[in-house]
Design a protein around this motif. Structure first.
Motif, PDB file in Angstrom:
ATOM      1  N   THR A  29       0.817  -1.219   0.000  1.00  0.00           N
ATOM      2  CA  THR A  29       0.000   0.000   0.000  1.00  0.00           C
ATOM      3  C   THR A  29       0.847   1.264   0.000  1.00  0.00           C
ATOM      4  OG1 THR A  29      -0.165  -0.032   2.421  1.00  0.00           O
ATOM      5  CG2 THR A  29      -1.883  -1.182   1.188  1.00  0.00           C
ATOM      6  N   SER A  30       2.062   1.186   0.556  1.00  0.00           N
ATOM      7  CA  SER A  30       2.920   2.372   0.619  1.00  0.00           C
ATOM      8  C   SER A  30       4.082   2.295  -0.363  1.00  0.00           C
ATOM      9  CB  SER A  30       3.462   2.550   2.041  1.00  0.00           C
ATOM     10  OG  SER A  30       4.222   1.411   2.427  1.00  0.00           O
ATOM     11  N   ALA A  31       4.066   1.299  -1.269  1.00  0.00           N
ATOM     12  CA  ALA A  31       5.159   1.146  -2.233  1.00  0.00           C
ATOM     13  C   ALA A  31       5.074   2.204  -3.332  1.00  0.00           C
ATOM     14  CB  ALA A  31       5.107  -0.251  -2.851  1.00  0.00           C
ATOM     15  N   THR A  32       6.189   2.403  -4.033  1.00  0.00           N
ATOM     16  CA  THR A  32       6.267   3.399  -5.112  1.00  0.00           C
ATOM     17  C   THR A  32       5.839   2.775  -6.436  1.00  0.00           C
ATOM     18  OG1 THR A  32       8.109   4.487  -3.981  1.00  0.00           O
ATOM     19  CG2 THR A  32       7.787   4.993  -6.324  1.00  0.00           C
ATOM     20  N   VAL A  33       4.931   3.455  -7.127  1.00  0.00           N
ATOM     21  CA  VAL A  33       4.444   2.961  -8.412  1.00  0.00           C
ATOM     22  C   VAL A  33       5.493   3.219  -9.490  1.00  0.00           C
ATOM     23  CG1 VAL A  33       2.643   3.190 -10.183  1.00  0.00           C
ATOM     24  CG2 VAL A  33       2.044   3.321  -7.749  1.00  0.00           C
ATOM     25  N   ASP A  34       5.730   2.230 -10.329  1.00  0.00           N
ATOM     26  CA  ASP A  34       6.665   2.360 -11.447  1.00  0.00           C
ATOM     27  C   ASP A  34       6.195   3.476 -12.385  1.00  0.00           C
ATOM     28  OD1 ASP A  34       7.669   1.762 -14.246  1.00  0.00           O
ATOM     29  OD2 ASP A  34       8.731   0.189 -13.168  1.00  0.00           O
ATOM     30  N   PRO A  35       7.089   4.375 -12.838  1.00  0.00           N
ATOM     31  CA  PRO A  35       6.673   5.465 -13.725  1.00  0.00           C
ATOM     32  C   PRO A  35       6.011   4.972 -15.022  1.00  0.00           C
ATOM     33  CG  PRO A  35       8.882   5.862 -12.878  1.00  0.00           C
ATOM     34  CD  PRO A  35       8.515   4.466 -12.474  1.00  0.00           C
ATOM     35  N   SER A  36       6.357   3.764 -15.470  1.00  0.00           N
ATOM     36  CA  SER A  36       5.778   3.215 -16.696  1.00  0.00           C
ATOM     37  C   SER A  36       4.636   2.244 -16.410  1.00  0.00           C
ATOM     38  CB  SER A  36       6.867   2.494 -17.509  1.00  0.00           C
ATOM     39  OG  SER A  36       7.946   3.360 -17.797  1.00  0.00           O
ATOM     40  N   SER A  37       4.052   2.325 -15.227  1.00  0.00           N
ATOM     41  CA  SER A  37       3.050   1.353 -14.815  1.00  0.00           C
ATOM     42  C   SER A  37       1.874   1.269 -15.777  1.00  0.00           C
ATOM     43  CB  SER A  37       2.547   1.691 -13.406  1.00  0.00           C
ATOM     44  OG  SER A  37       1.471   0.862 -13.044  1.00  0.00           O
ATOM     45  N   ALA A  38       1.331   2.399 -16.194  1.00  0.00           N
ATOM     46  CA  ALA A  38       0.124   2.389 -17.031  1.00  0.00           C
ATOM     47  C   ALA A  38       0.349   1.614 -18.327  1.00  0.00           C
ATOM     48  CB  ALA A  38      -0.320   3.822 -17.335  1.00  0.00           C
ATOM     49  N   ALA A  39       1.470   1.838 -18.984  1.00  0.00           N
ATOM     50  CA  ALA A  39       1.759   1.145 -20.238  1.00  0.00           C
ATOM     51  C   ALA A  39       1.990  -0.340 -19.993  1.00  0.00           C
ATOM     52  CB  ALA A  39       2.981   1.762 -20.911  1.00  0.00           C
ATOM     53  N   ASN A  75      -7.243  -2.482 -13.084  1.00  0.00           N
ATOM     54  CA  ASN A  75      -6.848  -1.551 -12.020  1.00  0.00           C
ATOM     55  C   ASN A  75      -5.539  -1.938 -11.345  1.00  0.00           C
ATOM     56  OD1 ASN A  75     -10.192  -1.618 -11.740  1.00  0.00           O
ATOM     57  ND2 ASN A  75      -9.266   0.418 -11.719  1.00  0.00           N
ATOM     58  N   LEU A  76      -4.736  -2.742 -12.030  1.00  0.00           N
ATOM     59  CA  LEU A  76      -3.438  -3.114 -11.468  1.00  0.00           C
ATOM     60  C   LEU A  76      -2.453  -1.962 -11.560  1.00  0.00           C
ATOM     61  CD1 LEU A  76      -2.918  -6.746 -12.866  1.00  0.00           C
ATOM     62  CD2 LEU A  76      -3.940  -6.048 -10.689  1.00  0.00           C
ATOM     63  N   GLN A  77      -1.430  -2.037 -10.735  1.00  0.00           N
ATOM     64  CA  GLN A  77      -0.325  -1.083 -10.779  1.00  0.00           C
ATOM     65  C   GLN A  77       0.987  -1.850 -10.625  1.00  0.00           C
ATOM     66  OE1 GLN A  77      -1.632   1.298  -7.417  1.00  0.00           O
ATOM     67  NE2 GLN A  77      -2.323   2.947  -8.745  1.00  0.00           N
ATOM     68  N   VAL A  78       1.944  -1.561 -11.496  1.00  0.00           N
ATOM     69  CA  VAL A  78       3.270  -2.164 -11.381  1.00  0.00           C
ATOM     70  C   VAL A  78       4.097  -1.307 -10.419  1.00  0.00           C
ATOM     71  CG1 VAL A  78       5.370  -2.826 -12.602  1.00  0.00           C
ATOM     72  CG2 VAL A  78       3.136  -3.119 -13.702  1.00  0.00           C
ATOM     73  N   LEU A  79       4.747  -1.966  -9.456  1.00  0.00           N
ATOM     74  CA  LEU A  79       5.479  -1.257  -8.413  1.00  0.00           C
ATOM     75  C   LEU A  79       6.981  -1.380  -8.618  1.00  0.00           C
ATOM     76  CD1 LEU A  79       3.435  -2.567  -5.332  1.00  0.00           C
ATOM     77  CD2 LEU A  79       3.034  -0.476  -6.662  1.00  0.00           C
ATOM     78  N   GLN A  80       7.707  -0.443  -8.049  1.00  0.00           N
ATOM     79  CA  GLN A  80       9.153  -0.590  -7.985  1.00  0.00           C
ATOM     80  C   GLN A  80       9.496  -1.662  -6.959  1.00  0.00           C
ATOM     81  OE1 GLN A  80      10.920   3.251  -7.302  1.00  0.00           O
ATOM     82  NE2 GLN A  80      10.430   3.992  -9.351  1.00  0.00           N
ATOM     83  N   PRO A  81      10.603  -2.375  -7.138  1.00  0.00           N
ATOM     84  CA  PRO A  81      10.928  -3.493  -6.242  1.00  0.00           C
ATOM     85  C   PRO A  81      11.026  -3.056  -4.789  1.00  0.00           C
ATOM     86  CG  PRO A  81      12.363  -3.495  -8.163  1.00  0.00           C
ATOM     87  CD  PRO A  81      11.628  -2.196  -8.193  1.00  0.00           C
ATOM     88  N   PRO A  82      10.718  -3.955  -3.848  1.00  0.00           N
ATOM     89  CA  PRO A  82      10.904  -3.621  -2.432  1.00  0.00           C
ATOM     90  C   PRO A  82      12.390  -3.443  -2.122  1.00  0.00           C
ATOM     91  CG  PRO A  82      10.403  -5.957  -2.698  1.00  0.00           C
ATOM     92  CD  PRO A  82      10.218  -5.325  -4.039  1.00  0.00           C
ATOM     93  N   SER A  83      12.664  -2.714  -1.069  1.00  0.00           N
ATOM     94  CA  SER A  83      14.064  -2.473  -0.703  1.00  0.00           C
ATOM     95  C   SER A  83      14.693  -3.742  -0.165  1.00  0.00           C
ATOM     96  CB  SER A  83      14.147  -1.371   0.353  1.00  0.00           C
ATOM     97  OG  SER A  83      13.396  -1.730   1.503  1.00  0.00           O
TER      98      SER A  83
END
Length: 579
Positions: free
Chosen positions: A308-318, A570-578
């Motif tokens: 829920t608090s992860a960063t969404v990948d800038p290219s997620s929509a595509a 309604n999916l979102q691709v996230l940046q990897p966890p730390s």
């Protein structure tokens, strides 16, 4: 890993049928093939609910065409193949010796195959009870450790499950609750606490709690203990503050499912010579996230990332738009794929040949343990003495010895490991097999408190992402890479979508924890546990309200297709966890 591929979806079966029809039209063949597709197979000599003893004539009748072969299986293990009528177990004039099976319930399946492959196979299964006074009684053996659910706080009540056991029926169970030090080590039995529930008093503050379950039958007794609870607190508390960084948010309200009529989640197992058992799934959920049962220590804690608090990948929509086409377009499935078992302390270890590293690995594996039924033949064996998980890929079960005879690879996974070590791995991303599969215990609890893992088509050839192991090979497609982290948009109102209880739990878990790309497959599959070493998929999943209408060629249920209502867009691709 070319050797580790998901079992094809019904889409492949349709393609095979279309190809067969095309061959018939082009060659001017008769209707023999189409007749085969209408095969009907019936169990004869063994009826549902029948009590068996001594020698039994077990046969199959087939109408609607002539099959290529008929396979006889007990508890999911193929034992005899007949290629000519009459189709009789062990050949014409021979019988099934039920004294070779432990007393208790067994699943008898006959499967007719139209051709040399597995396409178009039809099965008929019945459950009969062996009650043979000449059969040697088998003492209880623990397969899954007992578990404890509830809040360890003064005024609360804890509940124990028996775990799962094999052995001759009937098996009876007794309980003994124990208070232990904060490490769960030094324990002392508490007076008068011999029921399946335990009322926590102020005398237990600061201690941890275990339960010991003793199983008894005519052949003997055996005991197994649960993991220790967290330290008992003075009172139950709750907090509305946000979770610490990297930890999961508070659990959501459980979702209720309805068990199927006639199914059972009770323990009291009886195993046959084939290693199958009839027992229930453990109840409760584990706060560590990915434990296969609360009695099994697995690397769940390091996999409890907060999506829920992860960063969404800038290219997620595509990336999501492309994902709808190559992954979701062919259908999405819930798939029971990863078999698992606990190896209690003292379990005999034996050498198993692995093809990948061309060597033998010695592993403690309970007799009768089987791999999952999909093409990957996955299995995770948890050594309770050391805490190590052994991940098997393409494991092969030998019904004669009741052992795993070989595997493509076997990887030891240390407690707390984020991924499998080189060189072997049981899935393409080298995730621990225990990390992520949905379990019947999750469904019974009404909430999935861990990330999910999936297989998808067209896995991309870019560098695999953490938590995939560094250095694993990229796949040849152009989709998301191994290790990609995906979530369902947390703003979606899941309750308004009209999803089934199972789909609702999956959707909420995808919002809270997300899902990781673990493998390549012909369709999108959300991975769950194969209960072959517990009560079986035909018992454990319906017992918690989950139907698996899609069956393996052997007739074992293993999958269901998710509905078109599921909010894949309604999916979102996230940046990897730390790390």
């Amino acid at each position: 890993m070319a050797q580790l591929r998901r079992l094809g979806s019904v889409r492949h079966v349709s393609l095979l049928i279309l190809l067969a029809v095309a061959v018939i039209v082009l060659s001017g063949a008769s209707s023999a093939v189409s007749a085969r597709s209408r095969l009907v197979v019936t169990n004869v000599g063994v009826a549902d609910g029948q009590t068996l003893a001594g020698a039994v004539s077990w046969q199959a009748t087939v109408s609607g065409g002539v099959p290529n072969r008929v396979v006889f299986a007990i508890d999911g293990t193929s034992l005899w193949t007949e290629r000519r009528a009459p189709y009789v177990f062990d050949g014409d004039g021979n019988t099934l010796d039920t004294s070779s099976l432990a007393n208790g319930a067994h699943l008898f399946t006959v499967t007719a195959y139209p051709g040399s492959g597995t396409s178009g196979a039809v099965s008929a299964s019945v459950t009969a009870v062996v009650s043979d006074p000449t059969a040697a009684a088998v003492a209880p053996v623990n397969m899954t450790a007992p578990s404890v659910s509830g809040t360890p706080a003064v005024g609360q009540s804890l509940t124990a499950t028996t775990g799962s056991w094999t052995g001759s029926a009937p098996i009876t169970y007794t309980y003994q609750w124990k208070l232990c030090d904060s490490a769960g080590a030094t324990c002392a039995a508490t007076t008068g606490t011999t029921s399946s529930t335990f009322s926590v008093t102020s005398a237990a503050v600061g201690d941890t709690v275990r339960v010991s379950v003793t199983a008894s039958n005519a052949a003997g007794t055996a005991s197994s203990s649960s993991d220790a609870t967290a330290a008992v607190t003075a009172a139950s508390t709750s907090s509305g503050s946000p979770p610490p960084a990297g930890k999961p948010p508070a659990a959501t309200t459980p979702v209720t499912t309805t068990p199927s009529s006639g199914s059972s989640s009770s323990s009291g197992s009886s195993s046959g010579s084939t290693g199958g058992s009839s027992n229930g799934s453990s109840s409760g959920s584990s706060s560590s996230g990915t434990s296969l049962s609360t009695g099994q220590s697995t690397p769940g804690g390091v996999w409890a990332w907060n999506a829920t608090s992860a960063t969404v990948d800038p290219s997620s929509a595509a990336k999501v738009a492309a994902f709808q086409s190559y992954a979701v377009g062919a259908g999405a499935y819930f798939e029971a794929a990863v078999a698992w078992v606990n190896a209690p302390a003292g379990t005999a270890a034996y050498a198993i040949t692995t093809a990948e590293s061309v060597k033998s690995v010695t592993v403690p594996v309970p007799l009768g343990t089987k791999p999952g039924g999909t093409a990957d033949a996955s299995l995770v064996v948890h050594d309770t003495a050391t805490g190590i998980d052994y991940d098997f890929g393409n494991a092969v079960y030998n019904a004669s010895t009741r052992q795993i005879s070989s595997a493509f690879g076997i990887t030891p996974v240390q407690p707390g490991a984020v991924n499998e070590t080189a060189p072997n791995s049981a899935d393409a991303a080298a995730f621990p097999l225990a990390a992520g599969p949905i379990t019947p215990a999750d469904i019974k609890a009404g909430v999935i408190n861990h990330p999910l893992v999936i297989s998808i088509p067209n896995v991309g050839n870019s560098t695999p992402l953490y938590p995939a192991r560094s250095g694993v090979a990229a796949e040849p497609g152009n989709g998301l890479p191994l290790g990609a982290w995906i979530r369902l948009d947390p703003t979606v109102n899941v309750a308004s979508l009209g999803l089934s209880p199972l789909e609702t739990m999956i959707a909420v878990a995808m919002q809270r924890y997300g899902m990781f790309v673990r493998d390549i497959g012909s369709t999108l599959c959300i991975i769950a546990t194969d209960q072959v070493n517990q009560g079986g998929n035909a018992v454990d999943w319906p017992a918690v309200g989950v139907q698996l209408p899609i069956s393996l060629p052997s007739g074992v249920p293993y999958a269901q297709q998710l509905s078109s209502k599921f909010p894949w867009s309604n999916l979102q691709v996230l940046q990897p966890p730390s790390q």
